[in-house]
Scaffold this motif. Structure first.
Motif, mmCIF file in Angstrom:
data_model
loop_
_atom_site.group_PDB
_atom_site.id
_atom_site.type_symbol
_atom_site.label_atom_id
_atom_site.label_comp_id
_atom_site.label_asym_id
_atom_site.label_seq_id
_atom_site.Cartn_x
_atom_site.Cartn_y
_atom_site.Cartn_z
ATOM 1 N N THR A 230 43.861 37.305 26.380
ATOM 2 C CA THR A 230 42.610 36.612 26.713
ATOM 3 C C THR A 230 41.498 37.620 26.925
ATOM 4 N N ASP B 111 38.076 36.234 26.453
ATOM 5 C CA ASP B 111 36.996 35.325 26.831
ATOM 6 C C ASP B 111 37.613 34.103 27.509
ATOM 7 N N GLN C 10 36.429 31.536 29.099
ATOM 8 C CA GLN C 10 35.794 30.246 28.808
ATOM 9 C C GLN C 10 36.226 29.707 27.452
ATOM 10 N N ARG C 11 36.354 30.597 26.482
ATOM 11 C CA ARG C 11 36.820 30.180 25.156
ATOM 12 C C ARG C 11 38.264 29.680 25.243
ATOM 13 N N ASN D 2 37.138 37.885 18.270
ATOM 14 C CA ASN D 2 36.618 38.990 19.055
ATOM 15 C C ASN D 2 35.467 39.717 18.380
#
Length: 267
Positions: free
Chosen positions: A165, A167, A169-170, A266
């Motif tokens: 992980t 991000d 929020q993504r 990314n």
């Protein structure tokens, strides 16, 4: 006579040259105008896409904030009240009651325990703390374990451990997509076996949900997500679009596949 012919030829050449020049000028003006028009349309389309993306992002953030608020209220308020009720329930002495009343007490106690468990489960489902603490893979595994009942439905996972992980929020959005798809399968498909697999390669993430129930085809999905009852499917598509992803529903001989692809995560 020759001089007149030469003059006429000269005038013809000049006339043709002027006409060619005018034609070329009109052609260049037309091409320039069309190019400007195309650039304007492209800019307008890009602006509309950007505005739509911002609206989707705002809606997703708002939904997640509301989920967190409800989860906290369920855990802190409803959960606390149920736990307090359970404490008072235990203080009741039922030794001198009749058997039928004792059975009612036991049933009430049982239902109270079940309510506390369900409230806790809903709170954990709404709250993304597991994902934030341990990552997307562990959140999916935990969610699958909660659904897995052995005799009624079997949920297995085969997740790519190289995915990390970057991000949160993504990944919350990706996790909500998995939750919503599972909800649809459990509600409508009557499946007995579900598998969630993932592959992370070249900064792109592929997720596959396979089940042996009554699933959707791509045509079904495209039709259902535009009707009022298809709000969940519309939310799924919006979240997929948010990261330029693709979602495909496939049926083979005996199983249904839901294929989700997120490119260049990314970048």
């Amino acid at each position: 006579m020759n001089q007149e012919n030469n003059t006429i030829r000269l005038l013809l050449v000049v006339g043709i040259a002027v006409m060619l020049l005018l034609f070329t000028s009109f052609l260049l003006i037309f091409i320039f105008t069309q190019r400007k028009k195309l650039q304007y349309q492209q800019s307008l389309h890009a602006l509309q896409e950007s505005q739509q993306r911002q609206l989707i992002e705002a809606a997703v953030r708002s939904e997640e904030t509301e989920r967190q608020r409800i989860a906290e209220q369920l855990h802190d308020e409803i959960g606390s009240l149920l736990s307090a009720a359970k404490l008072y329930f235990r203080m009741i002495k039922i030794g001198h009651y009749e058997k039928s009343e004792q059975e009612l007490y036991n049933k009430g106690n049982e239902l109270l325990d079940e309510s506390i468990t369900k409230v806790r489960g809903i709170s954990h489902s709404l709250h993304s703390y597991i994902l934030q603490e341990f990552g997307l893979n562990e959140a999916i595994r935990h969610f699958g374990d909660k659904i897995n009942s052995g005799s009624l439905i079997s949920v297995t996972t085969s997740l790519d451990q190289t995915y990390v992980t970057l991000d949160p929020q993504r990944d919350i959005s990706i996790y909500r997509i998995i939750q919503e798809l599972f909800s649809n399968v459990l509600k409508h498909a009557q499946a007995t076996n579900i598998n969630v697999g993932s592959l992370y390669k070249d900064n792109s993430l592929t997720l596959d949900i396979t089940h042996d129930g009554k699933g959707l085809t791509q045509d079904d999905f495209e039709e259902l997500r535009y009707i009022n009852d298809g709000l969940g499917l519309k939310n799924i598509q919006n979240r997929v679009n948010l990261f330029n992803g693709e979602i495909t529903f496939i049926k083979n001989y005996k199983d249904y596949f839901i294929h989700i692809y997120f490119p260049n995560l990314n970048s």
